[in-house]
Design a protein around this motif. Sequence first.
Motif, PDB file in Angstrom:
ATOM      1  N   ALA A   1       0.831  -1.206   0.000  1.00 44.10           N
ATOM      2  CA  ALA A   1       0.000   0.000   0.000  1.00 44.10           C
ATOM      3  C   ALA A   1       0.864   1.253   0.000  1.00 44.10           C
ATOM      4  CB  ALA A   1      -0.916  -0.006   1.227  1.00 44.10           C
ATOM      5  N   PHE A   2       1.976   1.207   0.713  1.00 43.93           N
ATOM      6  CA  PHE A   2       2.892   2.344   0.744  1.00 43.93           C
ATOM      7  C   PHE A   2       3.454   2.627  -0.644  1.00 43.93           C
ATOM      8  CE2 PHE A   2       7.274   3.966   1.461  1.00 43.93           C
ATOM      9  CZ  PHE A   2       6.962   5.150   2.092  1.00 43.93           C
ATOM     10  N   LEU A   3       3.818   1.589  -1.376  1.00 42.75           N
ATOM     11  CA  LEU A   3       4.331   1.761  -2.733  1.00 42.75           C
ATOM     12  C   LEU A   3       3.270   2.342  -3.656  1.00 42.75           C
ATOM     13  CD1 LEU A   3       6.399  -1.531  -3.184  1.00 42.75           C
ATOM     14  CD2 LEU A   3       7.263   0.780  -2.847  1.00 42.75           C
ATOM     15  N   VAL A   4       2.025   1.909  -3.475  1.00 39.13           N
ATOM     16  CA  VAL A   4       0.931   2.478  -4.275  1.00 39.13           C
ATOM     17  C   VAL A   4       0.802   3.974  -4.019  1.00 39.13           C
ATOM     18  CG1 VAL A   4      -1.567   2.501  -4.601  1.00 39.13           C
ATOM     19  CG2 VAL A   4      -0.357   0.328  -4.469  1.00 39.13           C
ATOM     20  N   GLY A   5       0.793   4.361  -2.750  1.00 36.29           N
ATOM     21  CA  GLY A   5       0.658   5.769  -2.418  1.00 36.29           C
ATOM     22  C   GLY A   5       1.813   6.598  -2.930  1.00 36.29           C
ATOM     23  N   VAL A   6       3.034   6.089  -2.813  1.00 33.22           N
ATOM     24  CA  VAL A   6       4.207   6.826  -3.291  1.00 33.22           C
ATOM     25  C   VAL A   6       4.163   6.974  -4.809  1.00 33.22           C
ATOM     26  CG1 VAL A   6       6.713   6.716  -3.528  1.00 33.22           C
ATOM     27  CG2 VAL A   6       5.652   6.213  -1.333  1.00 33.22           C
ATOM     28  N   THR A   7       3.781   5.907  -5.499  1.00 35.40           N
ATOM     29  CA  THR A   7       3.698   5.961  -6.957  1.00 35.40           C
ATOM     30  C   THR A   7       2.666   6.972  -7.418  1.00 35.40           C
ATOM     31  OG1 THR A   7       4.324   3.630  -7.101  1.00 35.40           O
ATOM     32  CG2 THR A   7       3.309   4.605  -9.041  1.00 35.40           C
TER      33      THR A   7
ATOM     34  N   ASN B   1       4.219  -1.752  -9.887  1.00 35.80           N
ATOM     35  CA  ASN B   1       3.491  -3.020  -9.847  1.00 35.80           C
ATOM     36  C   ASN B   1       4.441  -4.192  -9.611  1.00 35.80           C
ATOM     37  OD1 ASN B   1       0.940  -1.932 -10.237  1.00 35.80           O
ATOM     38  ND2 ASN B   1       1.116  -1.955 -12.457  1.00 35.80           N
ATOM     39  N   LEU B   2       5.617  -4.137 -10.228  1.00 34.86           N
ATOM     40  CA  LEU B   2       6.598  -5.200 -10.013  1.00 34.86           C
ATOM     41  C   LEU B   2       7.063  -5.225  -8.555  1.00 34.86           C
ATOM     42  CD1 LEU B   2       8.756  -4.871 -13.268  1.00 34.86           C
ATOM     43  CD2 LEU B   2       7.055  -6.629 -12.722  1.00 34.86           C
ATOM     44  N   LEU B   3       7.309  -4.039  -7.992  1.00 28.46           N
ATOM     45  CA  LEU B   3       7.735  -3.969  -6.594  1.00 28.46           C
ATOM     46  C   LEU B   3       6.635  -4.439  -5.648  1.00 28.46           C
ATOM     47  CD1 LEU B   3       9.651  -0.551  -6.585  1.00 28.46           C
ATOM     48  CD2 LEU B   3      10.632  -2.851  -6.510  1.00 28.46           C
ATOM     49  N   GLN B   4       5.380  -4.087  -5.970  1.00 27.31           N
ATOM     50  CA  GLN B   4       4.266  -4.533  -5.137  1.00 27.31           C
ATOM     51  C   GLN B   4       4.130  -6.044  -5.180  1.00 27.31           C
ATOM     52  OE1 GLN B   4       0.576  -2.291  -5.862  1.00 27.31           O
ATOM     53  NE2 GLN B   4       1.853  -0.714  -6.756  1.00 27.31           N
ATOM     54  N   ALA B   5       4.265  -6.622  -6.386  1.00 21.77           N
ATOM     55  CA  ALA B   5       4.156  -8.077  -6.515  1.00 21.77           C
ATOM     56  C   ALA B   5       5.262  -8.778  -5.733  1.00 21.77           C
ATOM     57  CB  ALA B   5       4.222  -8.472  -7.993  1.00 21.77           C
ATOM     58  N   ARG B   6       6.464  -8.208  -5.795  1.00 26.73           N
ATOM     59  CA  ARG B   6       7.580  -8.783  -5.044  1.00 26.73           C
ATOM     60  C   ARG B   6       7.334  -8.676  -3.544  1.00 26.73           C
ATOM     61  NH1 ARG B   6      13.979  -7.090  -5.710  1.00 26.73           N
ATOM     62  NH2 ARG B   6      14.795  -8.583  -4.177  1.00 26.73           N
ATOM     63  N   ALA B   7       6.795  -7.523  -3.112  1.00 24.82           N
ATOM     64  CA  ALA B   7       6.505  -7.349  -1.688  1.00 24.82           C
ATOM     65  C   ALA B   7       5.429  -8.319  -1.217  1.00 24.82           C
ATOM     66  CB  ALA B   7       6.074  -5.907  -1.422  1.00 24.82           C
ATOM     67  N   LEU B   8       4.425  -8.561  -2.050  1.00 21.86           N
ATOM     68  CA  LEU B   8       3.371  -9.499  -1.676  1.00 21.86           C
ATOM     69  C   LEU B   8       3.898 -10.927  -1.612  1.00 21.86           C
ATOM     70  CD1 LEU B   8       0.379  -8.063  -3.755  1.00 21.86           C
ATOM     71  CD2 LEU B   8       0.640  -8.023  -1.270  1.00 21.86           C
TER      72      LEU B   8
ATOM     73  N   LEU C   1       5.954  12.697 -20.778  1.00 22.86           N
ATOM     74  CA  LEU C   1       5.421  12.597 -19.416  1.00 22.86           C
ATOM     75  C   LEU C   1       4.573  11.348 -19.249  1.00 22.86           C
ATOM     76  CD1 LEU C   1       4.406  16.312 -18.713  1.00 22.86           C
ATOM     77  CD2 LEU C   1       6.362  15.066 -17.783  1.00 22.86           C
ATOM     78  N   LEU C   2       3.798  11.010 -20.289  1.00 19.62           N
ATOM     79  CA  LEU C   2       2.977   9.807 -20.234  1.00 19.62           C
ATOM     80  C   LEU C   2       3.845   8.560 -20.146  1.00 19.62           C
ATOM     81  CD1 LEU C   2       0.263   8.309 -20.477  1.00 19.62           C
ATOM     82  CD2 LEU C   2       0.509   8.467 -22.966  1.00 19.62           C
ATOM     83  N   LEU C   3       4.904   8.498 -20.925  1.00 17.50           N
ATOM     84  CA  LEU C   3       5.793   7.339 -20.905  1.00 17.50           C
ATOM     85  C   LEU C   3       6.478   7.193 -19.541  1.00 17.50           C
ATOM     86  CD1 LEU C   3       7.420   7.606 -24.453  1.00 17.50           C
ATOM     87  CD2 LEU C   3       5.671   5.988 -23.686  1.00 17.50           C
ATOM     88  N   ILE C   4       6.882   8.317 -18.963  1.00 20.11           N
ATOM     89  CA  ILE C   4       7.501   8.266 -17.630  1.00 20.11           C
ATOM     90  C   ILE C   4       6.503   7.731 -16.601  1.00 20.11           C
ATOM     91  CG2 ILE C   4       8.470   9.659 -15.768  1.00 20.11           C
ATOM     92  CD1 ILE C   4       9.607  11.519 -17.902  1.00 20.11           C
ATOM     93  N   ALA C   5       5.259   8.217 -16.667  1.00 20.34           N
ATOM     94  CA  ALA C   5       4.236   7.760 -15.721  1.00 20.34           C
ATOM     95  C   ALA C   5       3.937   6.267 -15.899  1.00 20.34           C
ATOM     96  CB  ALA C   5       2.965   8.583 -15.902  1.00 20.34           C
ATOM     97  N   LEU C   6       3.842   5.815 -17.150  1.00 22.63           N
ATOM     98  CA  LEU C   6       3.579   4.389 -17.399  1.00 22.63           C
ATOM     99  C   LEU C   6       4.739   3.523 -16.916  1.00 22.63           C
ATOM    100  CD1 LEU C   6       1.959   4.499 -20.962  1.00 22.63           C
ATOM    101  CD2 LEU C   6       0.820   4.105 -18.767  1.00 22.63           C
ATOM    102  N   LEU C   7       5.963   3.967 -17.172  1.00 20.73           N
ATOM    103  CA  LEU C   7       7.123   3.221 -16.695  1.00 20.73           C
ATOM    104  C   LEU C   7       7.132   3.134 -15.180  1.00 20.73           C
ATOM    105  CD1 LEU C   7       9.840   1.840 -17.244  1.00 20.73           C
ATOM    106  CD2 LEU C   7      10.905   4.107 -17.215  1.00 20.73           C
ATOM    107  N   LEU C   8       6.775   4.231 -14.543  1.00 22.56           N
ATOM    108  CA  LEU C   8       6.726   4.255 -13.083  1.00 22.56           C
ATOM    109  C   LEU C   8       5.674   3.289 -12.562  1.00 22.56           C
ATOM    110  CD1 LEU C   8       7.757   5.663 -10.489  1.00 22.56           C
ATOM    111  CD2 LEU C   8       5.892   7.290 -10.772  1.00 22.56           C
ATOM    112  N   LEU C   9       4.519   3.232 -13.213  1.00 20.71           N
ATOM    113  CA  LEU C   9       3.466   2.318 -12.777  1.00 20.71           C
ATOM    114  C   LEU C   9       3.886   0.868 -12.944  1.00 20.71           C
ATOM    115  CD1 LEU C   9       0.302   4.122 -14.216  1.00 20.71           C
ATOM    116  CD2 LEU C   9       1.012   3.968 -11.829  1.00 20.71           C
ATOM    117  N   VAL C  10       4.590   0.549 -14.037  1.00 19.14           N
ATOM    118  CA  VAL C  10       5.067  -0.819 -14.247  1.00 19.14           C
ATOM    119  C   VAL C  10       6.054  -1.214 -13.162  1.00 19.14           C
ATOM    120  CG1 VAL C  10       6.407  -2.299 -15.778  1.00 19.14           C
ATOM    121  CG2 VAL C  10       4.651  -0.803 -16.733  1.00 19.14           C
ATOM    122  N   VAL C  11       7.019  -0.333 -12.886  1.00 21.33           N
ATOM    123  CA  VAL C  11       8.000  -0.613 -11.833  1.00 21.33           C
ATOM    124  C   VAL C  11       7.307  -0.769 -10.485  1.00 21.33           C
ATOM    125  CG1 VAL C  11       9.968   0.326 -10.579  1.00 21.33           C
ATOM    126  CG2 VAL C  11       9.872   0.520 -13.066  1.00 21.33           C
TER     127      VAL C  11
END
Length: 262
Positions: free
Chosen positions: A180-186, A248-255, A236-246
């Motif tokens: 949840a923390f990663l979601v909020g930071v992202t 999601n990967l970090l969230q999956a790893r944390a879970l 800006l859109l590409l940066i935001a999409l890249l950030l969301l992908v990263v």
Amino acid sequence: MGVTLSYLGVIVLLPVIALVLKGAEIGPARFWAITTAPRTLAALQLTLLAATMATIFNALYGLLMAWVLVRYEFPGKRILDALVDIPFALPTAVAGLALSALFAANGWYGAILEPMGLPVVFTIWGVAIAMSFTSIPFVIRAVQPVLEDLDPQYEQAARTLGAGRFTIFARVIFPAILPAFLVGVTLSFARSLGEFGAVVFIAGNLPMKTEIASLLAVIRLEEYDYNGAAVIALVLLLIALLLLVVSNLLQARALRYKGKTA
């Protein structure tokens, strides 16, 4: 399901696809030339740096605020909890005007900071403060419900085993709230990237100094340079999409880590 997907397609996907197609029409050479132009690079650099500064502050202060709202009882707690959502309800232009008045040389904060050699208005610090103000609720509201639902028996078990407060937080609580923390930071960082109204009043919009990328895109539109505006928006859109992908990967790893240690 059909109504939901149709709404998503018309409101979200269609504008994104149109922006991508507009950027594709420009061609790689022209796209690269616009992206690497000195003014564009300066605006992108300022935007990314200020958004990073705002997100670091939001991560620390947002986690602390969520902890206080969940773990402590004090007079005015409900009022403070309601005030957290003010940046969501307040027009960003109003927020920008208020921050400019506070941090100006004759403002409440500026009158203290300016004599100390710490100007805020028309500097990157002002940009970061405006971004932080509009995006900090994302961290608080993402972490708060997870803290509320956290089973206290894990903390009690760790305490009976001799763990101190810091160890309990680092080894028991933080791993549980990390997704949840990663979601909020992202979300906070993504919101900062696209912030416009609150920034333009306090930044001064000086080219090559305090001009953010979203404002430069608007300037390009006013100059009828639609290709330039499309390129900046697409970056800006590409940066935001890249950030969301990263994220999601970090969230999956944390879970996965949480599942192994549970």
